[in-house]
Design a protein around this motif. Sequence first.
Motif, short mmCIF file in Angstrom:
data_model
loop_
_atom_site.label_atom_id
_atom_site.label_comp_id
_atom_site.label_asym_id
_atom_site.label_seq_id
_atom_site.Cartn_x
_atom_site.Cartn_y
_atom_site.Cartn_z
N ARG A 86 0.82 -1.22 0.00
CA ARG A 86 0.00 0.00 0.00
C ARG A 86 0.85 1.26 0.00
O ARG A 86 0.62 2.19 -0.78
CB ARG A 86 -0.94 0.01 1.21
CG ARG A 86 -1.94 1.15 1.17
CD ARG A 86 -2.90 1.11 2.34
NE ARG A 86 -2.24 1.47 3.59
CZ ARG A 86 -2.86 1.53 4.77
NH1 ARG A 86 -4.14 1.19 4.86
NH2 ARG A 86 -2.22 1.87 5.86
N GLN A 116 -9.84 -0.77 4.40
CA GLN A 116 -9.52 -1.16 3.03
C GLN A 116 -10.78 -1.37 2.19
O GLN A 116 -10.83 -1.03 1.01
CB GLN A 116 -8.67 -2.44 3.02
CG GLN A 116 -7.26 -2.27 3.57
CD GLN A 116 -6.45 -1.25 2.81
OE1 GLN A 116 -6.07 -0.23 3.35
NE2 GLN A 116 -6.19 -1.53 1.54
N SER A 131 -11.93 0.76 -1.22
CA SER A 131 -12.32 0.24 -2.53
C SER A 131 -13.54 0.98 -3.07
O SER A 131 -13.64 1.25 -4.27
CB SER A 131 -12.60 -1.26 -2.46
OG SER A 131 -13.80 -1.53 -1.74
N THR A 172 -9.18 6.05 4.84
CA THR A 172 -7.79 6.11 5.30
C THR A 172 -7.71 6.37 6.79
O THR A 172 -6.89 5.78 7.51
CB THR A 172 -7.01 7.19 4.53
OG1 THR A 172 -7.07 6.91 3.13
CG2 THR A 172 -5.56 7.24 4.96
N GLY A 213 -8.59 3.18 8.59
CA GLY A 213 -7.48 2.24 8.48
C GLY A 213 -6.32 2.59 9.38
O GLY A 213 -5.74 1.72 10.04
N ILE A 221 -5.16 -1.65 -2.52
CA ILE A 221 -6.35 -2.02 -1.74
C ILE A 221 -6.38 -3.50 -1.36
O ILE A 221 -6.48 -3.85 -0.18
CB ILE A 221 -7.64 -1.66 -2.51
CG1 ILE A 221 -7.71 -0.15 -2.72
CG2 ILE A 221 -8.87 -2.15 -1.75
CD1 ILE A 221 -8.82 0.30 -3.66
N TRP A 222 -6.28 -4.38 -2.35
CA TRP A 222 -6.63 -5.77 -2.10
C TRP A 222 -5.51 -6.60 -1.48
O TRP A 222 -5.78 -7.47 -0.63
CB TRP A 222 -7.13 -6.41 -3.39
CG TRP A 222 -8.34 -5.68 -3.89
CD1 TRP A 222 -8.42 -4.87 -5.00
CD2 TRP A 222 -9.63 -5.64 -3.27
NE1 TRP A 222 -9.67 -4.33 -5.11
CE2 TRP A 222 -10.45 -4.78 -4.05
CE3 TRP A 222 -10.18 -6.22 -2.13
CZ2 TRP A 222 -11.78 -4.52 -3.74
CZ3 TRP A 222 -11.50 -5.96 -1.81
CH2 TRP A 222 -12.28 -5.11 -2.61
N LEU A 233 -5.51 -5.73 2.19
CA LEU A 233 -6.69 -6.31 2.82
C LEU A 233 -6.44 -7.77 3.18
O LEU A 233 -6.81 -8.23 4.29
CB LEU A 233 -7.88 -6.20 1.88
CG LEU A 233 -9.20 -6.85 2.34
CD1 LEU A 233 -9.70 -6.19 3.61
CD2 LEU A 233 -10.25 -6.76 1.24
#
Length: 471
Positions: free
Chosen positions: A268, A327, A331, A346, A349, A430-431, A434
């Motif tokens: 990230r 996350q 998305s 953000t 997170g 993102i993924w 996550l």
Amino acid sequence: MNKATNQSLDSIPKDLDSSKNMVPWGERFSYSLSDFACNLSFQMISTYLMIFYTDTFGISAAAVGTLFFAARFVDAIDGPFWGIMIDHTHTKWGKSRPYWLWFSIPFAIFSVLVFTTPNLGPTGKIIWAYVTYIGVDVLYSAVNIPITSILPSLTTNPQERITLSTIRQFMGTAGATLITGITLGMVAFFGDGSTTSAHGWFIWALIVAIVVAIIFAVVFLNTHERVQTKSTRQSVPIKESLKALKKNWPWVIVIFINFIYWLGMQTRSQVTVYFFKYNMHDAGLASLILSLQIVALVAVVLTPFTSKHIGKRNTMLAGMVLAVVGQLLLSVGANNLSVPMIIFATVIGYLGTGYVSGLIAVMLADAVDYGEWKNGVRAEGIVTSFSSFSAKLGMGIGGVITGWILTASGYVANKTQTAAALHGIEMNYIWVPLLGFGLSAVALLFYHVDKVEKKMQSDLAIKHAKENAED
């Protein structure tokens, strides 16, 4: 000797009594500066080095990813190496503390060299990148591992360890927020307005390195290894120190979490600038988003209170859940190109990761105690050194994933990106993180040290008192 063995916890000497073993505020602050200094260099390198290599130095994303992966093979040696060295160190300054005196200046020098752009051909550039990046990586371990390995020697008080780690994480987050928030602006300032200026990167890296070296000198002068046991007063043979890892399940869990968590964090952080430069068409937003790390300080400040009431495991688990939620919201923001949603996601997170980062060091200190409690061997160096190894392994693989996804999706530096390339950047942003946060949360479900901590600390306090009485 029998008297020492049978004494109650109330009669244990003050320096071994975990209910009293407090650290003065001046030393708490000095200890926290160690992470502030590390994060000034570490976050600058982990966040900006990839885009510096691709957009300033002219190395392909695939080559950079391979470099980051290759460096992890060195980490397989250098992390445990420094841990073993610490366990074999016996000086008037202690076991961990002298490494800040010996290696802070070499680390600062290599922190400048990685952002230096000598006039070389394509092959020469890659060789230069390998030598300087691996060099700074090895020297980072030399100054960073002692930050964690010294914690069990600063105090035996579990709550005081959380306090120390909280203050350390507060300052570490402050350093990370500061450096990630101002770096692009400072590079442009020294580089005649360009964020890709080689001169700008060099001057700013030089300034940061000087500050880092000065801070480490302060840390060395103002910290003390006050917890003295039989093992801390002598070198521990390698074969003996490895016994501390036998059936040390808390250590296994924390090392796995450290690996997968930092894999996600690295993918990230190192594509943040890419995401806002290409996906959101506003590179300036990257500095704003990275500056939002400051909200993590809220969670950092609340960590001692939360841990005291629901335990360290549950506090970190709550942080991982918040990171996952962040996350998922990110998305949504990315799909709608919604800056407000991205900012909100953000913040959520960073609140989650604020709870996580500070507790990893505390749990490793607990793993040192657990290894001694179960196996009779206290090996701060080898137990904590794998923290650096696992984190850098995760970041290295994260770097590989980032480079390969960018290359496979067709990324071309400083050009308008295809839809596939934009999707590749989004995958990294993102993924992949996550997945890292989610797997970390699952691993925490198997962590149960909080349930035995009081018994463990009581038994160890009596053991240490007996050893001191025999000496």
